[in-house]
Design a protein around this motif. Structure first.
Motif, PDB file in Angstrom:
ATOM      1  N   ALA A  72      -2.409 -12.940  -8.109  1.00  0.00           N
ATOM      2  CA  ALA A  72      -2.103 -11.586  -7.626  1.00  0.00           C
ATOM      3  C   ALA A  72      -3.383 -10.792  -7.390  1.00  0.00           C
ATOM      4  O   ALA A  72      -3.528 -10.115  -6.371  1.00  0.00           O
ATOM      5  N   ILE A  73      -4.311 -10.899  -8.322  1.00  0.00           N
ATOM      6  CA  ILE A  73      -5.583 -10.171  -8.186  1.00  0.00           C
ATOM      7  C   ILE A  73      -6.376 -10.691  -6.997  1.00  0.00           C
ATOM      8  O   ILE A  73      -6.892  -9.908  -6.184  1.00  0.00           O
ATOM      9  N   MET A  74      -6.465 -12.006  -6.849  1.00  0.00           N
ATOM     10  CA  MET A  74      -7.263 -12.577  -5.759  1.00  0.00           C
ATOM     11  C   MET A  74      -6.656 -12.261  -4.394  1.00  0.00           C
ATOM     12  O   MET A  74      -7.371 -11.909  -3.448  1.00  0.00           O
ATOM     13  N   VAL A  75      -5.332 -12.364  -4.271  1.00  0.00           N
ATOM     14  CA  VAL A  75      -4.681 -12.044  -2.997  1.00  0.00           C
ATOM     15  C   VAL A  75      -4.870 -10.567  -2.669  1.00  0.00           C
ATOM     16  O   VAL A  75      -5.158 -10.202  -1.518  1.00  0.00           O
ATOM     17  N   ALA A  76      -4.733  -9.710  -3.668  1.00  0.00           N
ATOM     18  CA  ALA A  76      -4.934  -8.277  -3.433  1.00  0.00           C
ATOM     19  C   ALA A  76      -6.362  -7.998  -2.989  1.00  0.00           C
ATOM     20  O   ALA A  76      -6.590  -7.255  -2.020  1.00  0.00           O
TER      21      ALA A  76
ATOM     22  N   HIS B 168      -9.860  -3.721   5.247  1.00  0.00           N
ATOM     23  CA  HIS B 168     -10.999  -2.838   5.502  1.00  0.00           C
ATOM     24  C   HIS B 168     -11.869  -3.375   6.639  1.00  0.00           C
ATOM     25  O   HIS B 168     -12.415  -2.582   7.424  1.00  0.00           O
ATOM     26  N   THR B 169     -11.986  -4.671   6.755  1.00  0.00           N
ATOM     27  CA  THR B 169     -12.760  -5.243   7.866  1.00  0.00           C
ATOM     28  C   THR B 169     -12.098  -4.907   9.198  1.00  0.00           C
ATOM     29  O   THR B 169     -12.784  -4.521  10.155  1.00  0.00           O
ATOM     30  N   ILE B 170     -10.788  -5.004   9.263  1.00  0.00           N
ATOM     31  CA  ILE B 170     -10.065  -4.638  10.490  1.00  0.00           C
ATOM     32  C   ILE B 170     -10.270  -3.161  10.803  1.00  0.00           C
ATOM     33  O   ILE B 170     -10.487  -2.784  11.964  1.00  0.00           O
TER      34      ILE B 170
ATOM     35  N   PHE C  34      -5.004   0.921  -5.777  1.00  0.00           N
ATOM     36  CA  PHE C  34      -4.060  -0.188  -5.604  1.00  0.00           C
ATOM     37  C   PHE C  34      -4.538  -1.415  -6.371  1.00  0.00           C
ATOM     38  O   PHE C  34      -3.771  -2.029  -7.129  1.00  0.00           O
ATOM     39  N   LEU C  35      -5.812  -1.781  -6.206  1.00  0.00           N
ATOM     40  CA  LEU C  35      -6.347  -2.950  -6.897  1.00  0.00           C
ATOM     41  C   LEU C  35      -6.327  -2.740  -8.412  1.00  0.00           C
ATOM     42  O   LEU C  35      -6.002  -3.659  -9.165  1.00  0.00           O
TER      43      LEU C  35
ATOM     44  N   GLY D 257      -0.799  -1.643   5.957  1.00  0.00           N
ATOM     45  CA  GLY D 257      -1.611  -2.768   5.500  1.00  0.00           C
ATOM     46  C   GLY D 257      -1.433  -3.019   4.013  1.00  0.00           C
ATOM     47  O   GLY D 257      -1.324  -4.177   3.582  1.00  0.00           O
ATOM     48  N   LEU D 258      -1.399  -1.951   3.221  1.00  0.00           N
ATOM     49  CA  LEU D 258      -1.167  -2.097   1.785  1.00  0.00           C
ATOM     50  C   LEU D 258       0.214  -2.684   1.495  1.00  0.00           C
ATOM     51  O   LEU D 258       0.371  -3.515   0.592  1.00  0.00           O
ATOM     52  N   LEU D 259       1.202  -2.269   2.279  1.00  0.00           N
ATOM     53  CA  LEU D 259       2.532  -2.848   2.109  1.00  0.00           C
ATOM     54  C   LEU D 259       2.506  -4.346   2.403  1.00  0.00           C
ATOM     55  O   LEU D 259       3.167  -5.135   1.712  1.00  0.00           O
ATOM     56  N   GLY D 260       1.740  -4.743   3.422  1.00  0.00           N
ATOM     57  CA  GLY D 260       1.599  -6.159   3.746  1.00  0.00           C
ATOM     58  C   GLY D 260       0.912  -6.934   2.639  1.00  0.00           C
ATOM     59  O   GLY D 260       1.330  -8.045   2.284  1.00  0.00           O
ATOM     60  N   VAL D 261      -0.160  -6.368   2.093  1.00  0.00           N
ATOM     61  CA  VAL D 261      -0.871  -7.023   0.988  1.00  0.00           C
ATOM     62  C   VAL D 261       0.063  -7.155  -0.216  1.00  0.00           C
ATOM     63  O   VAL D 261       0.129  -8.209  -0.854  1.00  0.00           O
ATOM     64  N   ARG D 262       0.802  -6.106  -0.499  1.00  0.00           N
ATOM     65  CA  ARG D 262       1.735  -6.145  -1.624  1.00  0.00           C
ATOM     66  C   ARG D 262       2.807  -7.212  -1.428  1.00  0.00           C
ATOM     67  O   ARG D 262       3.177  -7.923  -2.361  1.00  0.00           O
TER      68      ARG D 262
END
Length: 137
Positions: A38-42, A50-52, A126-127, A20-25
C-alpha cells in the motif's frame, strides 16, 4: 487577465489532483492486508501524478511563450528539458531557479508555485494517512 488564467490553471490542477488521488487510492492494496504494498503503490502513484502535473504545466509554458506572453532567460536553453525543469522547480520549490521569467508569464509562475505547494501538501497528507494505517500495530 493572466491572474485569472493562473487561477483557472491551479483550479484545474486541484480538480485533476483530486481525481488522481482517487485513482491512486483505487490501485493501492488494502493497508491492513499488504501494508508495504500500500505504501509503495501510494508513493509511486503520487510520483507519477506529480510528474504528469509538472509536464502539463511545461506544455502550458510552451503555449504561453509561443503566444508571446513573456520570456524565459538566465540559464533557459529553449528546450523541452528546460521547460520541464522550469515547471518542476516552480512546482516543488516555489520557483527558486536559475531561469528568470519576464512579462505576464510571471503570474503563471507564481500561481503554479501556489498550486504546487497546495497539492504537494495534500499528497503528503494522503501518504501519511496510508503509512499511518499500514504501520498500526
Amino acid at each position: 487577465m493572466t491572474l485569472l488564467l493562473g487561477f483557472a490553471l491551479v483550479a484545474a490542477l486541484g480538480i485533476g489532483h483530486h481525481y488522481g488521488l482517487l485513482g491512486v487510492r483505487a490501485m493501492k492494496p488494502n493497508s491492513n492486508e499488504r501494508p508495504q504494498g500500500a505504501i509503495m503503490v501510494a508513493f509511486v502513484g503520487l510520483l507519477a501524478l506529480h510528474t504528469i502535473e509538472i509536464l502539463a504545466f511545461a506544455v502550458v509554458y510552451k503555449v504561453l511563450l509561443g503566444w508571446g506572453l513573456g520570456a524565459l532567460g538566465g540559464t533557459y536553453d529553449a528546450s523541452w528539458n528546460g521547460l520541464i525543469y522550469f515547471s518542476g522547480i516552480n512546482f516543488a520549490t516555489l520557483g527558486y531557479t536559475q531561469i528568470e521569467s519576464s512579462g505576464p508569464i510571471r503570474i503563471i509562475n507564481m500561481m503554479q508555485s501556489l498550486g504546487g505547494f497546495m497539492v504537494l501538501t495534500w499528497s503528503a497528507t494522503f501518504l501519511y494517512s496510508v503509512c499511518e494505517r499500514a504501520w498500526r500495530e
